[in-house]
Write a protein that holds these residues in place. Structure first.
Motif, PDB file in Angstrom:
ATOM      1  N   SER A   1       0.937  -1.396   0.186  1.00  0.00           N
ATOM      2  CA  SER A   1       0.270   0.228  -0.198  1.00  0.00           C
ATOM      3  C   SER A   1       0.792   1.049   0.114  1.00  0.00           C
ATOM      4  O   SER A   1       0.772   2.302  -0.766  1.00  0.00           O
ATOM      5  N   PRO A   2       1.968   1.326   0.609  1.00  0.00           N
ATOM      6  CA  PRO A   2       2.966   2.319   0.674  1.00  0.00           C
ATOM      7  C   PRO A   2       2.938   2.610  -1.175  1.00  0.00           C
ATOM      8  O   PRO A   2       3.841   3.962  -1.141  1.00  0.00           O
ATOM      9  N   LYS A   3       3.179   1.880  -1.569  1.00  0.00           N
ATOM     10  CA  LYS A   3       3.846   1.912  -2.703  1.00  0.00           C
ATOM     11  C   LYS A   3       2.876   1.953  -3.991  1.00  0.00           C
ATOM     12  O   LYS A   3       2.812   2.183  -5.618  1.00  0.00           O
ATOM     13  N   GLY A   4       1.489   2.441  -3.183  1.00  0.00           N
ATOM     14  CA  GLY A   4       0.372   2.597  -4.097  1.00  0.00           C
ATOM     15  C   GLY A   4      -0.665   1.661  -4.808  1.00  0.00           C
ATOM     16  O   GLY A   4      -1.399   1.756  -5.704  1.00  0.00           O
ATOM     17  N   VAL A   5       0.215   0.813  -4.480  1.00  0.00           N
ATOM     18  CA  VAL A   5      -0.065  -0.691  -5.299  1.00  0.00           C
ATOM     19  C   VAL A   5      -2.429  -1.423  -3.734  1.00  0.00           C
ATOM     20  O   VAL A   5      -2.172  -0.825  -2.628  1.00  0.00           O
ATOM     21  N   THR A   6      -3.271  -1.304  -5.255  1.00  0.00           N
ATOM     22  CA  THR A   6      -4.647  -1.167  -4.575  1.00  0.00           C
ATOM     23  C   THR A   6      -4.775  -2.651  -3.386  1.00  0.00           C
ATOM     24  O   THR A   6      -4.075  -3.639  -4.471  1.00  0.00           O
ATOM     25  N   GLU A   7      -5.703  -3.307  -3.293  1.00  0.00           N
ATOM     26  CA  GLU A   7      -6.466  -4.624  -2.790  1.00  0.00           C
ATOM     27  C   GLU A   7      -7.068  -5.322  -4.042  1.00  0.00           C
ATOM     28  O   GLU A   7      -6.283  -6.483  -4.639  1.00  0.00           O
ATOM     29  N   ASP A   8      -7.306  -4.379  -4.996  1.00  0.00           N
ATOM     30  CA  ASP A   8      -7.832  -4.865  -5.826  1.00  0.00           C
ATOM     31  C   ASP A   8      -6.851  -5.189  -7.192  1.00  0.00           C
ATOM     32  O   ASP A   8      -6.795  -6.133  -7.635  1.00  0.00           O
ATOM     33  N   THR A   9      -5.851  -4.340  -6.703  1.00  0.00           N
ATOM     34  CA  THR A   9      -4.447  -5.344  -7.501  1.00  0.00           C
ATOM     35  C   THR A   9      -3.707  -6.694  -7.480  1.00  0.00           C
ATOM     36  O   THR A   9      -3.763  -7.172  -8.363  1.00  0.00           O
ATOM     37  N   VAL A  10      -3.084  -6.664  -5.598  1.00  0.00           N
ATOM     38  CA  VAL A  10      -3.049  -7.643  -5.365  1.00  0.00           C
ATOM     39  C   VAL A  10      -4.039  -8.470  -6.039  1.00  0.00           C
ATOM     40  O   VAL A  10      -4.094  -9.539  -6.010  1.00  0.00           O
ATOM     41  N   ARG A  11      -5.484  -8.726  -5.534  1.00  0.00           N
ATOM     42  CA  ARG A  11      -6.526  -9.777  -5.809  1.00  0.00           C
ATOM     43  C   ARG A  11      -6.542  -9.883  -7.058  1.00  0.00           C
ATOM     44  O   ARG A  11      -6.407 -11.096  -7.970  1.00  0.00           O
ATOM     45  N   ALA A  12      -6.405  -8.945  -8.357  1.00  0.00           N
ATOM     46  CA  ALA A  12      -6.515  -9.593  -9.789  1.00  0.00           C
ATOM     47  C   ALA A  12      -4.842 -10.355 -10.279  1.00  0.00           C
ATOM     48  O   ALA A  12      -5.338 -11.174 -10.609  1.00  0.00           O
ATOM     49  N   GLN A  13      -3.861  -9.734  -9.526  1.00  0.00           N
ATOM     50  CA  GLN A  13      -2.382 -10.110  -9.766  1.00  0.00           C
ATOM     51  C   GLN A  13      -2.251 -12.330  -9.021  1.00  0.00           C
ATOM     52  O   GLN A  13      -2.278 -12.528  -9.250  1.00  0.00           O
ATOM     53  N   MET A  14      -3.367 -12.581  -7.770  1.00  0.00           N
ATOM     54  CA  MET A  14      -3.886 -13.595  -7.358  1.00  0.00           C
ATOM     55  C   MET A  14      -4.408 -14.574  -8.722  1.00  0.00           C
ATOM     56  O   MET A  14      -3.841 -15.532  -8.502  1.00  0.00           O
ATOM     57  N   ILE A  15      -5.479 -13.928  -8.701  1.00  0.00           N
ATOM     58  CA  ILE A  15      -6.222 -14.360  -9.597  1.00  0.00           C
ATOM     59  C   ILE A  15      -5.291 -14.934 -11.315  1.00  0.00           C
ATOM     60  O   ILE A  15      -5.066 -15.940 -11.210  1.00  0.00           O
ATOM     61  N   GLU A  16      -4.682 -14.573 -11.850  1.00  0.00           N
ATOM     62  CA  GLU A  16      -3.669 -14.328 -13.275  1.00  0.00           C
ATOM     63  C   GLU A  16      -1.996 -15.533 -12.308  1.00  0.00           C
ATOM     64  O   GLU A  16      -2.036 -15.809 -13.061  1.00  0.00           O
TER      65      GLU A  16
END
Length: 105
Positions: free
Chosen positions: A77-92
């Motif tokens: 989160s301090p790098k500006g990465v959101t939970e939605d981005t992490v979740r999308a990456q997890m799916i991929e």
């Protein structure tokens, strides 16, 4: 043993194999996610590998996928990465992990 018993035994074996593959794919996805997050954090080589191991360990110790998602989201989160981005990456990465596990990589 009747045909029904053989069929039931076959379904049980398939279920066990599917569960094992699911477990392996999720563990691999967590490791890949840890490496992805480590790259975003600017970690390299041994530090990135250690971070990835911690992400996998967190899944076992603290409550599975939700714990991994929370940990990586908090760290990024301090790098500006959101939970939605992490979740999308997890799916991929899960899709990649399934392919790798089935291929025996």
């Amino acid at each position: 043993m009747t045909t029904f018993d053989k069929r039931e035994e076959g379904f049980e074996k398939k279920f066990a194999i599917d569960e094992e593959l699911k477990f392996k794919a999720e563990a691999r996805r967590n490791r890949l996610l840890g490496l992805w997050a480590a790259e975003k954090l600017g970690l390299a080589a041994d530090a990135a590998t250690a971070y990835a191991r911690e992400a996998v360990a967190g899944a076992f110790a603290e409550g599975g996928e939700k714990a991994v998602l929370a940990r990586v989201t908090t760290d990024l989160s301090p790098k500006g990465v959101t939970e939605d981005t992490v979740r999308a990456q997890m799916i991929e990465l899960l899709a990649q992990a399934i392919v790798q596990v089935k291929a025996g990589v």
